[in-house]
Design an enzyme around this catalytic site. Structure first.
Site, PDB file in Angstrom:
ATOM      1  N   TYR A 139       0.829  -1.217   0.000  1.00 13.99           N
ATOM      2  CA  TYR A 139       0.000   0.000   0.000  1.00 13.99           C
ATOM      3  C   TYR A 139       0.857   1.258   0.000  1.00 13.99           C
ATOM      4  O   TYR A 139       0.421   2.311  -0.443  1.00 13.99           O
ATOM      5  CB  TYR A 139      -0.931   0.025   1.215  1.00 13.99           C
ATOM      6  CG  TYR A 139      -2.255  -0.661   0.993  1.00 13.99           C
ATOM      7  CD1 TYR A 139      -2.311  -2.005   0.661  1.00 13.99           C
ATOM      8  CD2 TYR A 139      -3.445   0.043   1.106  1.00 13.99           C
ATOM      9  CE1 TYR A 139      -3.506  -2.637   0.465  1.00 13.99           C
ATOM     10  CE2 TYR A 139      -4.661  -0.586   0.910  1.00 13.99           C
ATOM     11  CZ  TYR A 139      -4.693  -1.925   0.590  1.00 13.99           C
ATOM     12  OH  TYR A 139      -5.889  -2.540   0.388  1.00 13.99           O
ATOM     13  N   LYS A 188       2.952 -15.434   2.415  1.00  8.56           N
ATOM     14  CA  LYS A 188       3.193 -16.173   1.179  1.00  8.56           C
ATOM     15  C   LYS A 188       4.686 -16.453   1.118  1.00  8.56           C
ATOM     16  O   LYS A 188       5.393 -16.077   0.162  1.00  8.56           O
ATOM     17  CB  LYS A 188       2.686 -15.343  -0.026  1.00  8.56           C
ATOM     18  CG  LYS A 188       2.700 -16.064  -1.361  1.00  8.56           C
ATOM     19  CD  LYS A 188       1.658 -17.170  -1.468  1.00  8.56           C
ATOM     20  CE  LYS A 188       1.811 -17.907  -2.787  1.00  8.56           C
ATOM     21  NZ  LYS A 188       1.000 -19.135  -2.857  1.00  8.56           N
ATOM     22  N   ASP A 220      -3.129 -18.346   0.263  1.00  9.95           N
ATOM     23  CA  ASP A 220      -4.092 -19.065  -0.594  1.00  9.95           C
ATOM     24  C   ASP A 220      -4.806 -20.145   0.210  1.00  9.95           C
ATOM     25  O   ASP A 220      -6.036 -20.284   0.138  1.00  9.95           O
ATOM     26  CB  ASP A 220      -3.402 -19.641  -1.845  1.00  9.95           C
ATOM     27  CG  ASP A 220      -2.118 -20.406  -1.558  1.00  9.95           C
ATOM     28  OD1 ASP A 220      -1.605 -20.331  -0.417  1.00  9.95           O
ATOM     29  OD2 ASP A 220      -1.634 -21.097  -2.476  1.00  9.95           O
ATOM     30  N   ASP A 244      -6.469  -6.915   3.819  1.00  2.21           N
ATOM     31  CA  ASP A 244      -7.563  -6.273   3.082  1.00  2.21           C
ATOM     32  C   ASP A 244      -8.441  -7.344   2.434  1.00  2.21           C
ATOM     33  O   ASP A 244      -9.668  -7.333   2.560  1.00  2.21           O
ATOM     34  CB  ASP A 244      -6.987  -5.339   2.011  1.00  2.21           C
ATOM     35  CG  ASP A 244      -8.076  -4.683   1.181  1.00  2.21           C
ATOM     36  OD1 ASP A 244      -9.052  -4.203   1.772  1.00  2.21           O
ATOM     37  OD2 ASP A 244      -7.943  -4.675  -0.067  1.00  2.21           O
ATOM     38  N   ASP A 248     -12.451  -9.005   3.889  1.00  2.00           N
ATOM     39  CA  ASP A 248     -13.720  -9.008   3.132  1.00  2.00           C
ATOM     40  C   ASP A 248     -14.315 -10.417   3.110  1.00  2.00           C
ATOM     41  O   ASP A 248     -15.522 -10.605   3.250  1.00  2.00           O
ATOM     42  CB  ASP A 248     -13.518  -8.541   1.678  1.00  2.00           C
ATOM     43  CG  ASP A 248     -13.691  -7.036   1.531  1.00  2.00           C
ATOM     44  OD1 ASP A 248     -13.360  -6.306   2.492  1.00  2.00           O
ATOM     45  OD2 ASP A 248     -14.147  -6.591   0.456  1.00  2.00           O
TER      46      ASP A 248
HETATM   47  C1  IPM Z   1     -10.461  -1.210   3.478  1.00  6.45           C
HETATM   48  C2  IPM Z   1     -10.711  -0.608   2.130  1.00  6.45           C
HETATM   49  C3  IPM Z   1      -9.570   0.351   1.794  1.00  6.45           C
HETATM   50  C4  IPM Z   1      -8.299  -0.462   1.750  1.00  6.45           C
HETATM   51  C5  IPM Z   1      -9.746   1.126   0.478  1.00  6.45           C
HETATM   52  C6  IPM Z   1     -11.039   1.900   0.446  1.00  6.45           C
HETATM   53  C7  IPM Z   1      -8.574   2.042   0.236  1.00  6.45           C
HETATM   54  O1  IPM Z   1     -10.878  -1.591   1.171  1.00  6.45           O
HETATM   55  O2  IPM Z   1     -10.340  -0.447   4.459  1.00  6.45           O
HETATM   56  O3  IPM Z   1     -10.416  -2.431   3.572  1.00  6.45           O
HETATM   57  O4  IPM Z   1      -7.968  -1.075   0.730  1.00  6.45           O
HETATM   58  O5  IPM Z   1      -7.605  -0.485   2.777  1.00  6.45           O
HETATM   59 MG    MG Z   2     -10.954  -3.554   1.955  1.00  7.91          MG
END
Ligand code: IPM
Ligand code: MG
Length: 359
Positions: A139, A188, A220, A244, A248
């Site tokens: 990042y 990884k 993975d 990240d 999700d």
């Molecule tokens: C998160 C989001 C952010 C990230 C984006 C919006 C920059 O996806 O906080 O998980 O990738 O960190």
């Molecule tokens: Mg995210």
């Protein structure tokens, strides 16, 4: 006096922050808490040409905690290099406030088991905390777009200093110590040199936390295991990008990404608190957004930055009670049973009423 900077941002951000502020107003009575709003993300680009003004960053630095909604939207999507993006605000806030540790807890609500795409027997007892490194890695590494004789190319760099890995690992082991004493470090290391340093450093720090059971997993495999048997995980420690992606995935285990809060922390009590979901521009302004992730982010703020444990507990209990009673925003309404579909503000009011009963 404790100060909160509130940054609603874009998309559904302002709607869900609005519901959260109703709760903050009630909870903070009798406590010396003040708050102030400012613009970040796309709205700041529209107003000032940049996603985060220095002045806004300064105000955040001078506060005790930041409550953020969400940033971004198609209006500001661009692939033009150098053009400001709303997300830049988020990265700049994280970096300049030194928030290296991102905590993303995943709980399963009994009443929402049927909202998950996973089977109930797989979900039983799942309670995971993803700890994502937040100020290093790809990042923030060097990235560029260039051309040579083979044509145009681009690169991003995954770079980690040992000290960055060490401090997040320490926080991971400490946190595991107050949970079920189990830590899974995800990397990884079969491919990436940065992951090899990650693994080595985590092993080194482990020597100071021998009572914690540590295992390593490739990313993975971890993404597969999360769906196959999420109950095997307790604390997951991982890098910025893997965190990240995996958070999700973990969110979907709980049924909806609209439920999950996060805390971005450093060594002192300062923190930035935001839902893990994005700005959801497709449902903006329709009363469809779920305010729960934002409201639970406030609970995390009260718990971690203000040590108001009792108030944080009550917010969490109130959310649970409202879900138990069958109230559902659109994201968790699956038409089954006697569920009641409610709007964003109805959900906020229901939670507030529940809090009033508890307090
Ligand atoms: C998160 C989001 C952010 C990230 C984006 C919006 C920059 O996806 O906080 O998980 O990738 O960190
Ligand atoms: Mg995210």
């Amino acid at each position: 006096m404790k100060k909160i900077m509130i940054l609603p941002g874009d998309g559904i951000g302002p709607e869900i922050v609005n519901e959260t502020v109703k709760i903050l107003d009630f909870i903070s009575r009798g406590h010396d808490i003040s708050y102030e709003f400012d613009d970040v993300g796309g709205i700041a680009i529209d107003k000032y040409g940049i996603p985060l003004k220095d002045e806004t960053l300064e105000k955040c630095k001078n506060s005790n905690a930041v409550l953020l909604g969400a940033v971004g939207g198609p209006k500001w999507d661009t692939t033009v290099p150098g053009k400001p993006r709303p997300e830049d605000a988020l990265l700049k806030l994280r970096k300049h406030l030194g928030l290296f540790a991102n905590l993303r807890p995943v709980k399963i609500y009994k009443s929402l088991m049927s909202s998950s795409t996973l089977k109930e027997e797989v979900l039983n007892g799942v309670d995971i905390l993803v700890i994502r490194e937040l100020t290093g890695g790809i990042y923030f590494g060097e990235r560029k777009r260039q051309s040579d004789e083979k044509g145009e190319y681009a690169y991003d760099t995954e770079k980690y200093y040992k000290y960055e890995i060490e401090r997040i690992a320490r926080l991971g082991f400490k946190t595991a110590g107050i949970r079920s004493k189990k830590l899974t470090s995800v990397d990884k290391a079969n491919i990436l040199e940065s992951s090899r340093l990650w693994r080595e450093t985590v092993n080194m720090v482990h020597k100071d936390y021998k009572d914690i059971e540590l295992n390593h997993m490739y990313v993975d495999n971890a993404s597969m295991q999360l769906i196959r048997n999420p109950g095997q995980f307790d604390v997951i420690l991982t890098s910025n990008m893997f965190g990240d992606i995996l958070s999700d995935e973990t969110a979907m285990i709980s049924g909806s990404i609209g439920l999950l809060p996060s805390a971005s922390l450093r060594e002192d009590s300062f923190g930035m608190y935001e839902p893990i979901h994005g700005s959801a521009p497709d449902i903006q302004g329709q009363g469809k957004a779920n305010p729960v992730a934002q409201i639970l982010s406030l609970a995390m703020l009260l718990r971690y930055s203000f040590a108001l444990t009792y108030q944080a507990d009550i917010i969490e209990k109130a959310v649970n009670a409202v879900l138990e009673k069958g109230f559902r925003t659109a994201d968790i309404y699956n038409n089954g049973g006697k569920k009641k579909l409610v709007s964003t503000s109805e959900m906020g009011n229901l939670i507030l009423n529940e809090i009033k009963i508890f307090m």
